[in-house]
Scaffold this active site. Structure first.
Site, short mmCIF file in Angstrom:
data_model
loop_
_atom_site.label_atom_id
_atom_site.label_comp_id
_atom_site.label_asym_id
_atom_site.label_seq_id
_atom_site.Cartn_x
_atom_site.Cartn_y
_atom_site.Cartn_z
N LYS A 11 18.56 -57.77 64.10
CA LYS A 11 19.99 -57.59 63.84
C LYS A 11 20.71 -56.87 65.00
CE LYS A 11 19.50 -57.59 58.77
NZ LYS A 11 19.82 -56.87 57.51
N TYR A 51 24.60 -65.20 54.11
CA TYR A 51 24.52 -64.13 53.10
C TYR A 51 25.31 -64.47 51.84
CZ TYR A 51 21.91 -60.77 55.96
OH TYR A 51 20.92 -60.12 56.68
N PHE A 59 29.33 -54.78 49.38
CA PHE A 59 29.08 -54.61 50.81
C PHE A 59 29.14 -55.92 51.59
CE2 PHE A 59 24.87 -54.86 48.72
CZ PHE A 59 24.32 -55.96 49.38
N ARG A 87 7.61 -58.96 55.18
CA ARG A 87 8.34 -57.99 54.35
C ARG A 87 7.64 -56.62 54.41
NH1 ARG A 87 13.52 -59.32 52.54
NH2 ARG A 87 13.19 -57.46 51.28
N THR A 93 14.53 -52.07 52.22
CA THR A 93 15.90 -52.32 52.71
C THR A 93 16.54 -51.04 53.24
OG1 THR A 93 16.09 -54.02 51.01
CG2 THR A 93 18.14 -53.29 52.06
N ARG A 104 11.73 -50.73 59.72
CA ARG A 104 12.96 -50.07 59.25
C ARG A 104 12.82 -48.54 59.24
NH1 ARG A 104 14.47 -54.60 54.64
NH2 ARG A 104 16.01 -55.75 55.87
N ASN A 114 19.95 -52.18 59.37
CA ASN A 114 18.53 -51.91 59.16
C ASN A 114 17.62 -52.80 60.01
OD1 ASN A 114 18.94 -54.26 57.78
ND2 ASN A 114 18.32 -53.49 55.77
N HIS A 117 16.04 -58.80 59.42
CA HIS A 117 16.06 -59.60 58.20
C HIS A 117 14.74 -60.34 58.11
CE1 HIS A 117 17.12 -62.66 55.20
NE2 HIS A 117 16.47 -63.50 55.99
N GLU A 128 16.23 -71.10 55.31
CA GLU A 128 16.80 -70.28 56.39
C GLU A 128 16.36 -70.79 57.77
OE1 GLU A 128 17.04 -66.25 53.62
OE2 GLU A 128 15.63 -66.28 55.30
P1 IDP Z 1 16.71 -57.24 52.40
O1 IDP Z 1 17.33 -57.45 53.78
O2 IDP Z 1 15.71 -56.12 52.40
O3 IDP Z 1 16.16 -58.51 51.79
P2 IDP Z 1 18.99 -57.52 50.60
O4 IDP Z 1 19.12 -56.83 49.28
O5 IDP Z 1 18.70 -58.99 50.60
O6 IDP Z 1 17.91 -56.71 51.45
O7 IDP Z 1 20.35 -57.24 51.39
C1 IDP Z 1 20.66 -58.00 52.54
C2 IDP Z 1 21.21 -57.04 53.59
O8 IDP Z 1 22.44 -56.48 53.13
C3 IDP Z 1 20.34 -55.81 53.89
O9 IDP Z 1 19.29 -56.07 54.78
C4 IDP Z 1 21.36 -54.85 54.46
O10 IDP Z 1 21.67 -55.15 55.82
C5 IDP Z 1 22.58 -55.14 53.58
N1 IDP Z 1 22.64 -54.27 52.41
C6 IDP Z 1 21.86 -54.30 51.30
N2 IDP Z 1 22.21 -53.35 50.41
C7 IDP Z 1 23.27 -52.70 50.97
C8 IDP Z 1 24.09 -51.60 50.53
O11 IDP Z 1 23.93 -51.03 49.44
N3 IDP Z 1 25.08 -51.20 51.40
C9 IDP Z 1 25.29 -51.80 52.61
N4 IDP Z 1 24.55 -52.84 53.05
C10 IDP Z 1 23.54 -53.28 52.24
MG MG Z 2 17.17 -60.23 51.23
#
Ligand code: IDP
Ligand code: MG
Length: 140
Positions: A11, A51, A59, A87, A93, A104, A114, A117, A128
């Site tokens: 990212k 997304y 968010f 993962r 996350t 992370r 973070n 992805h 994807e």
């Molecule tokens: P993941 O990337 O671990 O699969 P997801 O829940 O799919 O997590 O969320 C996608 C992306 O959205 C996260 O990697 C992060 O960049 C962002 N994100 C997730 N939860 C939050 C939040 O509570 N606040 C701000 N950004 C978030």
């Molecule tokens: Mg995800």
């Protein structure tokens, strides 16, 4: 376990801090092979579609802005159980919850910025990968 392919993004927070090589080292040391990779500037339309599953989350708008705030590196990683393995290498996350030694934990700036992805299922990985790569760009 079978040989799988998963989709990965380094990212903008990580490309900005010149961490592409350090992150790729984590994948390779864990036995994942980078079988496709390109550095791109994602468009707003691409990020929104990618997304889309999070469109109703508060968010979403900020996440899309973040993902187009700088270059990203999109990748296909291949290996034994690659989806779950990636993962695990990535960590939770929210970096505050991520296990020691994960990408992370070591590199992420926040729950949003973070660093990486990774696909959450084999089915989503295929979708994807096809969204960013032609078959001819993937060389196993
Ligand atoms: P993941 O990337 O671990 O699969 P997801 O829940 O799919 O997590 O969320 C996608 C992306 O959205 C996260 O990697 C992060 O960049 C962002 N994100 C997730 N939860 C939050 C939040 O509570 N606040 C701000 N950004 C978030
Ligand atoms: Mg995800």
């Amino acid at each position: 376990m079978a040989i799988e392919r998963t989709f990965s993004i380094i990212k903008p927070d990580a490309t900005k801090r010149n961490l592409t090589g350090a992150i790729n080292d984590r994948f390779e040391k864990a036995g994942l092979r980078i079988v496709a990779q390109k550095r791109i500037q994602m468009t707003e339309a691409q990020a929104k579609k990618f997304y889309e599953v999070h469109a109703a989350r508060p968010f979403y708008g900020e996440l899309v802005s973040f993902m187009i705030s700088g270059p990203v590196v999109v990748q296909v990683l291949e290996g034994e159980g690659a989806v779950l393995k990636n993962r695990e290498i990535m960590g939770a996350t929210n970096p505050a919850d991520a296990a020691d030694g994960t990408i992370r934990k070591d590199f992420a700036e926040s729950i949003e910025a973070n660093s990486v992805h990774g696909s959450d299922s084999l089915e989503n990985a295929a979708i994807e990968i096809a969204y960013f790569f032609a078959g001819s760009e993937i060389v196993g």
